[in-house]
Design a protein around this motif. Structure first.
Motif, mmCIF file in Angstrom:
data_model
loop_
_atom_site.group_PDB
_atom_site.id
_atom_site.type_symbol
_atom_site.label_atom_id
_atom_site.label_comp_id
_atom_site.label_asym_id
_atom_site.label_seq_id
_atom_site.Cartn_x
_atom_site.Cartn_y
_atom_site.Cartn_z
ATOM 1 N N ASN A 21 7.184 78.185 45.185
ATOM 2 C CA ASN A 21 8.138 77.058 45.550
ATOM 3 C C ASN A 21 8.162 75.535 45.113
ATOM 4 O O ASN A 21 6.934 75.104 45.717
ATOM 5 C CB ASN A 21 9.299 77.126 46.929
ATOM 6 N N ILE A 68 16.819 78.735 41.473
ATOM 7 C CA ILE A 68 16.842 77.413 42.265
ATOM 8 C C ILE A 68 17.360 77.799 43.614
ATOM 9 O O ILE A 68 18.281 78.641 43.728
ATOM 10 C CB ILE A 68 17.617 76.414 41.453
ATOM 11 N N SER A 69 16.780 77.086 44.567
ATOM 12 C CA SER A 69 17.351 77.214 45.914
ATOM 13 C C SER A 69 17.946 75.813 46.571
ATOM 14 O O SER A 69 17.445 74.663 46.053
ATOM 15 C CB SER A 69 16.376 77.897 46.835
ATOM 16 N N SER A 70 18.563 75.606 47.425
ATOM 17 C CA SER A 70 19.036 74.547 48.008
ATOM 18 C C SER A 70 19.240 74.622 49.615
ATOM 19 O O SER A 70 19.388 75.816 50.223
ATOM 20 C CB SER A 70 20.431 74.051 47.523
ATOM 21 N N TYR A 73 20.647 80.436 47.267
ATOM 22 C CA TYR A 73 19.688 80.355 46.137
ATOM 23 C C TYR A 73 20.330 81.283 44.922
ATOM 24 O O TYR A 73 21.405 82.069 45.213
ATOM 25 C CB TYR A 73 18.460 80.941 46.481
ATOM 26 N N SER A 123 18.965 83.225 41.445
ATOM 27 C CA SER A 123 17.498 83.847 40.367
ATOM 28 C C SER A 123 18.003 84.728 39.512
ATOM 29 O O SER A 123 19.071 85.611 39.474
ATOM 30 C CB SER A 123 16.683 84.310 41.499
#
Length: 238
Positions: free
Chosen positions: A103, A138-140, A153, A155
């Motif tokens: 990450n 992408i993750s948040s 997230y 993917s």
């Protein structure tokens, strides 16, 4: 398969180039997760086959090596009951799901990640389906007040593998599989114990394409969706 494994592991090989000075201290997170999920498998649907929802569960590990770079590992295992409506019988299938990711934080709220995914299931008589390949997404994380925040997230995946039939159907075929994952959860951080607890939902689907089609084997769409709960403890290592 060999080339696929090399491609999958490439992001982790790149860790060699991280300066050793950045690894003198790190945050290690250890915990457990569970996913209560339904399973829809399009190949079995027309034949009156259904799966009872089941728990997948396993460990969660994360290592933050720098403020911007971390690695994480999740492994899930569980058993589904496969029911045949035509003759009122059932069998148990064991399912495995594992993710290893690298990450990189691109802002206060977002990270991008890339890594490897293993997906598979087995059934009585020696039947086995297994696939491995790369994924990226992408993750948040969004604070919403106090010690509460939202995690999410999404993917994409591309896997290569094979499926072996059981003793009643002898076949061995290669597969190419693609799809994605998505998750959103509400998390609460407990400062006194350095523990994060989260509750949310997760959806995963894979299109499974067979290079050959033995009798009764067709391309299919596999869907998993349900509720997740996770607890993680974080501490610093020198």
């Amino acid at each position: 398969m060999k080339n696929n494994i090399i491609t999958t592991l490439l992001p982790f090989i790149l860790l060699i180039f991280i300066p050793l000075t950045t690894l003198h201290a790190a945050d290690l997170s250890i915990g457990a997760t569970a996913w209560y999920t339904a399973w829809d498998y399009s190949q079995d649907g027309p034949d009156g086959v259904k799966y009872d929802p089941a728990f997948l569960y396993g460990p969660v590990l994360s290592l933050a090596m720098t403020p911007d770079i971390s690695m994480s590992f999740v492994f899930l295992y569980g058993k589904f009951q496969m029911n045949f409506e035509s003759n009122n019988s059932s069998i148990d299938l064991s399912r495995y799901d594992s993710d290893l990711t690298l990450n990189y934080r691109i802002s206060s709220y977002f990270k991008i990640f890339a890594g490897a995914k293993y997906f598979g299931f087995t059934w009585p008589g020696g039947g086995k389906h297994a696939a491995l390949g790369p994924g990226t997404g992408i993750s948040s994380i969004f604070p919403i007040g106090g010690d509460f925040f939202i995690l999410a997230y999404i993917s994409g995946l591309y896997l290569m593998g094979n499926e072996n039939g059981d003793t009643s159907r002898n076949y061995d075929v290669k597969t190419k599989e693609y799809g994605g994952n998505g998750s959103i959860s509400l998390a609460y951080y407990i400062p006194t114990t350095s523990t994060t607890i989260s509750l949310g939902g997760r959806y995963q689907q894979l299109w499974i394409n067979y290079e050959e089609h033995p009798e009764g084997i067709e391309n299919s769409l596999s869907k998993f969706y349900g509720v997740t709960v996770t607890a993680v403890y974080t501490f610093n290592i020198e």
